[in-house]
Write a protein that holds these residues in place. Sequence first.
Motif, PDB file in Angstrom:
ATOM      1  N   GLY A 224       0.858  -1.196   0.077  1.00 47.30           N
ATOM      2  CA  GLY A 224      -0.472  -0.206  -0.095  1.00 47.30           C
ATOM      3  C   GLY A 224       0.922   1.472  -0.117  1.00 47.30           C
ATOM      4  N   PRO A 225       0.186   2.305  -0.032  1.00 50.25           N
ATOM      5  CA  PRO A 225       0.991   3.422  -0.472  1.00 50.25           C
ATOM      6  C   PRO A 225       1.590   3.923   1.110  1.00 50.25           C
ATOM      7  N   GLY A 226       0.600   4.000   2.066  1.00 50.53           N
ATOM      8  CA  GLY A 226       1.581   4.384   3.843  1.00 50.53           C
ATOM      9  C   GLY A 226       2.691   3.694   4.051  1.00 50.53           C
ATOM     10  N   ARG A 227       2.677   4.481   5.002  1.00 53.28           N
ATOM     11  CA  ARG A 227       3.713   4.503   5.610  1.00 53.28           C
ATOM     12  C   ARG A 227       3.815   3.510   6.737  1.00 53.28           C
ATOM     13  N   GLY A 228       4.717   2.446   7.528  1.00 50.03           N
ATOM     14  CA  GLY A 228       4.282   1.176   8.455  1.00 50.03           C
ATOM     15  C   GLY A 228       4.535   0.139   7.997  1.00 50.03           C
ATOM     16  N   LYS A 229       5.261  -0.443   6.441  1.00 45.95           N
ATOM     17  CA  LYS A 229       5.047  -1.885   6.133  1.00 45.95           C
ATOM     18  C   LYS A 229       6.479  -2.501   6.457  1.00 45.95           C
ATOM     19  N   THR A 230       7.272  -1.050   6.630  1.00 46.56           N
ATOM     20  CA  THR A 230       8.402  -2.206   7.448  1.00 46.56           C
ATOM     21  C   THR A 230       8.408  -1.960   8.804  1.00 46.56           C
ATOM     22  N   THR A 231       7.804  -1.479   9.731  1.00 47.26           N
ATOM     23  CA  THR A 231       7.835  -1.831  10.608  1.00 47.26           C
ATOM     24  C   THR A 231       6.474  -2.337  11.292  1.00 47.26           C
ATOM     25  N   LEU A 232       5.904  -2.969  10.246  1.00 50.16           N
ATOM     26  CA  LEU A 232       4.994  -4.086  10.542  1.00 50.16           C
ATOM     27  C   LEU A 232       5.614  -4.989  10.528  1.00 50.16           C
ATOM     28  N   ALA A 233       6.497  -5.506   8.716  1.00 52.49           N
ATOM     29  CA  ALA A 233       7.134  -6.303   9.018  1.00 52.49           C
ATOM     30  C   ALA A 233       7.910  -7.000   9.901  1.00 52.49           C
ATOM     31  N   VAL A 234       8.713  -6.177  10.811  1.00 55.56           N
ATOM     32  CA  VAL A 234       9.972  -6.386  11.644  1.00 55.56           C
ATOM     33  C   VAL A 234       8.826  -6.646  12.556  1.00 55.56           C
ATOM     34  N   GLY A 235       7.837  -6.523  13.109  1.00 51.94           N
ATOM     35  CA  GLY A 235       7.073  -6.450  14.271  1.00 51.94           C
ATOM     36  C   GLY A 235       6.672  -8.019  14.355  1.00 51.94           C
ATOM     37  N   LYS A 236       6.268  -8.674  13.131  1.00 57.19           N
ATOM     38  CA  LYS A 236       6.017 -10.088  12.813  1.00 57.19           C
ATOM     39  C   LYS A 236       7.559 -11.144  12.995  1.00 57.19           C
ATOM     40  N   GLY A 237       8.177 -10.180  12.639  1.00 58.80           N
ATOM     41  CA  GLY A 237      10.231 -11.156  12.428  1.00 58.80           C
ATOM     42  C   GLY A 237      10.043 -11.228  14.366  1.00 58.80           C
ATOM     43  N   ILE A 238       9.781  -9.756  15.497  1.00 53.36           N
ATOM     44  CA  ILE A 238       9.869  -9.918  16.652  1.00 53.36           C
ATOM     45  C   ILE A 238       9.235 -10.451  16.893  1.00 53.36           C
ATOM     46  N   VAL A 239       7.697 -11.009  16.675  1.00 58.29           N
ATOM     47  CA  VAL A 239       7.062 -12.408  17.130  1.00 58.29           C
ATOM     48  C   VAL A 239       7.216 -13.631  16.730  1.00 58.29           C
ATOM     49  N   ALA A 240       7.662 -13.826  15.681  1.00 57.03           N
ATOM     50  CA  ALA A 240       8.222 -14.911  15.477  1.00 57.03           C
ATOM     51  C   ALA A 240       9.746 -15.398  16.511  1.00 57.03           C
ATOM     52  N   LEU A 241      10.014 -13.897  17.097  1.00 59.38           N
ATOM     53  CA  LEU A 241      11.530 -14.425  17.529  1.00 59.38           C
ATOM     54  C   LEU A 241      10.637 -15.500  19.114  1.00 59.38           C
ATOM     55  N   THR A 242       9.642 -14.590  19.417  1.00 62.13           N
ATOM     56  CA  THR A 242       8.910 -14.740  20.882  1.00 62.13           C
ATOM     57  C   THR A 242       9.212 -16.383  20.781  1.00 62.13           C
ATOM     58  N   ARG A 243       8.385 -17.137  19.467  1.00 65.12           N
ATOM     59  CA  ARG A 243       8.273 -18.647  19.896  1.00 65.12           C
ATOM     60  C   ARG A 243       9.470 -18.730  19.655  1.00 65.12           C
ATOM     61  N   GLN A 244      10.456 -18.676  20.064  1.00 65.95           N
ATOM     62  CA  GLN A 244      12.047 -19.895  18.946  1.00 65.95           C
ATOM     63  C   GLN A 244      12.327 -19.688  17.805  1.00 65.95           C
ATOM     64  N   LYS A 245      11.787 -19.456  17.129  1.00 58.06           N
ATOM     65  CA  LYS A 245      11.721 -19.056  15.327  1.00 58.06           C
ATOM     66  C   LYS A 245      13.019 -18.116  15.147  1.00 58.06           C
ATOM     67  N   ARG A 246      13.723 -18.681  13.815  1.00 53.25           N
ATOM     68  CA  ARG A 246      14.657 -18.280  12.997  1.00 53.25           C
ATOM     69  C   ARG A 246      14.245 -17.071  12.094  1.00 53.25           C
ATOM     70  N   VAL A 247      14.996 -15.252  12.137  1.00 62.27           N
ATOM     71  CA  VAL A 247      14.342 -14.987  10.991  1.00 62.27           C
ATOM     72  C   VAL A 247      15.618 -14.165  10.263  1.00 62.27           C
ATOM     73  N   ILE A 248      15.136 -14.085   9.174  1.00 64.55           N
ATOM     74  CA  ILE A 248      16.041 -12.741   8.487  1.00 64.55           C
ATOM     75  C   ILE A 248      15.379 -12.344   7.443  1.00 64.55           C
ATOM     76  N   MET A 249      16.114 -11.186   7.716  1.00 64.15           N
ATOM     77  CA  MET A 249      15.534  -9.709   6.651  1.00 64.15           C
ATOM     78  C   MET A 249      16.667  -9.946   5.868  1.00 64.15           C
ATOM     79  N   ILE A 250      16.024  -9.465   4.656  1.00 67.65           N
ATOM     80  CA  ILE A 250      16.622  -8.901   3.422  1.00 67.65           C
ATOM     81  C   ILE A 250      15.942  -6.955   2.919  1.00 67.65           C
ATOM     82  N   GLN A 251      16.816  -6.234   3.126  1.00 67.38           N
ATOM     83  CA  GLN A 251      16.127  -4.806   2.547  1.00 67.38           C
ATOM     84  C   GLN A 251      16.506  -4.622   1.271  1.00 67.38           C
ATOM     85  N   PHE A 252      15.820  -4.445   0.415  1.00 68.16           N
ATOM     86  CA  PHE A 252      16.150  -3.725  -0.971  1.00 68.16           C
ATOM     87  C   PHE A 252      15.867  -2.380  -1.394  1.00 68.16           C
TER      88      PHE A 252
END
Length: 167
Positions: free
Chosen positions: A11-39
């Motif tokens: 979408g055109p709004g701001r906050g897409k990266t922030t939401l994605a990072v939040g999902k990554g942090i939730v995964a970390l709380t579940r003992q998951k390994r997370v990789i983020m590649i930024q373009f």
Amino acid sequence: MKHGNVEVICGPGRGKTTLAVGKGIVALTRQKRVIMIQFLKGSANQEGLEILRNLEPNLKIFRFEKSDTVFAELSEEQKAEELLNIRNGFNFAKKVVATGECDMLILDEVLGIMDQNIIQAHEFEKLLDARRDDTSLVMTGTVLPETLRPYVDFISRIEYIEVDKQE
């Protein structure tokens, strides 16, 4: 084996990266390994990334671009140089999904590299087809191409709404 989902935040709004990072942090709380590649973000604006780097080795962040300016602001000559770096990042993403190196892969602004015709739809479809069933994928960008919709389990649309504040 738990099936990983494919989620798009667009979408055109701001906050897409922030939401994605939040999902990554939730995964970390579940003992998951997370990789983020930024373009398309360049290498200079690392604001906020240092705190996330403290979460390594469970959260790893990669940027392959070398320019200290975002891609859209580069000259045509500079863009040509950065295309190789962006392709290297995309190839790394293909390796990560094929090997199951992580439980969640966040591809930040990856839809933008399709929108700008840096990566073609068929190349992206190969990445999605190679994804292991237990790897979740989160993709961000402004526009979700229709050709990718069949691969997507969830779509979050971020919009900018101007608030009229009357005094």
